[in-house]
Design an enzyme around this catalytic site. Structure first.
Site, PDB file in Angstrom:
ATOM      1  N   CYS A   1      -9.807 -27.453  47.165  1.00 27.13           N
ATOM      2  CA  CYS A   1      -9.901 -28.909  47.327  1.00 27.13           C
ATOM      3  C   CYS A   1      -9.277 -29.338  48.654  1.00 27.13           C
ATOM      4  CB  CYS A   1      -9.200 -29.593  46.159  1.00 27.13           C
ATOM      5  SG  CYS A   1      -9.123 -31.376  46.305  1.00 27.13           S
TER       6      CYS A   1
ATOM      7  N   CYS B   1      -7.084 -32.430  48.472  1.00 33.10           N
ATOM      8  CA  CYS B   1      -5.746 -32.234  47.881  1.00 33.10           C
ATOM      9  C   CYS B   1      -4.829 -31.478  48.836  1.00 33.10           C
ATOM     10  CB  CYS B   1      -5.833 -31.416  46.594  1.00 33.10           C
ATOM     11  SG  CYS B   1      -7.245 -31.771  45.568  1.00 33.10           S
ATOM     12  N   ASP B   2      -5.331 -30.410  49.473  1.00 31.67           N
ATOM     13  CA  ASP B   2      -4.460 -29.467  50.187  1.00 31.67           C
ATOM     14  C   ASP B   2      -4.631 -29.480  51.700  1.00 31.67           C
ATOM     15  OD1 ASP B   2      -3.682 -28.674  47.669  1.00 31.67           O
ATOM     16  OD2 ASP B   2      -5.093 -27.012  47.573  1.00 31.67           O
TER      17      ASP B   2
END
Ligand code: NAP
Length: 307
Positions: free
Chosen positions: A134, A137-138
């Site tokens: 993701c 997200c990261d």
């Protein structure tokens, strides 16, 4: 055990909360069982530009929260819990969760789909240590670094583009020589000066032990292998439906999606499948939300008949 609900909804993404909104507005006692936070996969998306009504786009997490608030305004309730087992064959259906056991006269399955794994050794051990699924997200952990993106669909294209704005260099690795993503997405990648493509190429090994140091790649045309040093890899190779708990109870297709037509009815009366978890041509937030409304309609019809 609590008194039973009219409708239990497993999954709080766009399908689940749309179903909850319609069920609650129909006067049905409705409980959404959601594992993490409202929105499902869309909550992990920074910018949603293809959900109607938001001309400037909207943050996916916020969209998920708004969907929950909309359903709860009409009386739907949410229980944050992981579903661990479902017993669907009796008229009163039972859902076991990490927060207790719930019973409902109808169940709408809106559990969505999770990222597909490459299935290589060390993939699990290196997840969160250089291997990610993701970018939203990261991606921030790789600011100024070199990363690879694996896949050729819309997710790979969107993630590569997002990462190109954060990272020094992005290498998109795809097993064929054309993207499955739309040409508008491909064009945006071509215009990004720090995005490189490796066509007809697969990842055959993750390098590094405590943390990812690079990838071993194979050129599928020549068979040649080479190492690609990188700080991170984002695996965007599609998704797997969250139906493991339903195997043996409901009819699934060969990829594991719940078989249900446009009525969202499954092979068990009173059980409906909405959103990405269902067999369908286009898995988008807007089609999931549409499914939720349809599932609520047929659940209401089923409950009227079942009285
Ligand atoms: P997808 O369209 O299924 O694409 C998966 C990609 O991964 C394909 O290019 C596939 O290669 C590749 N792949 C699959 N298994 C692989 C493996 N074992 N090794 C290497 N490569 C592998 O999945 P997605 O991109 O996640 O998209 C899913 C759905 O969400 C689509 O309907 C998409 O349109 C939608 N979506 C929309 C947006 C948006 O509109 N903003 C954003 C993201 C996703 P092949 O091409 O060779 O099959």
């Amino acid at each position: 055990m609590e008194p039973h609900w009219d409708v239990l909804i497993a999954g709080g993404g766009p399908a689940g909360y749309s179903a909850a909104l319609y069920c609650a507005r129909a006067g049905l006692r409705t409980l959404v069982l959601e594992q993490l936070s409202a929105g499902g996969q869309i909550a992990l998306t920074t910018q949603v530009d293809n959900y109607p009504g938001f001309p400037e786009g909207i943050d996916g997490f916020e969209l998920g929260q708004r969907m929950r608030q909309g359903a709860e305004r009409f009386g739907a309730r949410t229980q944050l819990a992981e579903v661990t087992a479902l017993e669907l064959n009796r008229p009163l259906k039972t859902v076991h969760t990490s927060a207790g056991v719930f019973q409902g006269r109808a169940v709408i399955v809106a559990t969505g789909a999770n990222p597909r794994r490459l299935g290589l050794p060390k993939e699990q051990a290196l997840t969160g240590r250089g291997v990610s699924y993701c970018a939203a997200c990261d991606g921030m952990f790789y600011r100024g670094k070199t990363v690879a993106v694996v896949g050729g669909g819309s997710t790979a294209a969107a993630d590569a583009l997002l990462l190109s704005r954060l990272c020094k260099k992005v290498i998109l690795i795809h097993r064929r020589d054309t993207l499955r993503a739309a040409s508008i997405e491909h064009q945006a990648l071509l215009e990004a000066p720090n995005v490189e493509f490796r066509w007809n190429t697969t990842v055959i090994q993750f390098l590094g032990s405590d943390r990812l140091l690079g990838l071993r790649l194979r050129d599928l045309l020549s068979g040649a292998e080479a190492e690609l040093p990188c700080d991170g890899v984002f695996l965007c190779i599609g998704r797997v439906p969250a139906t493991a708990l339903l195997q043996g109870q409901l009819e699934l297709d060969s990829a594991g999606y719940l078989i249900a037509d446009e009525t969202t009815r499954t092979s068990i009366p009173g059980v409906f499948a909405a959103g990405d978890v269902r067999t369908k041509a286009l898995r988008q937030a807007v089609t999931a939300a549409a499914d939720g409304a349809v599932a609520a309609h047929y659940a209401e019809e089923y409950l009227r008949g079942a009285q």
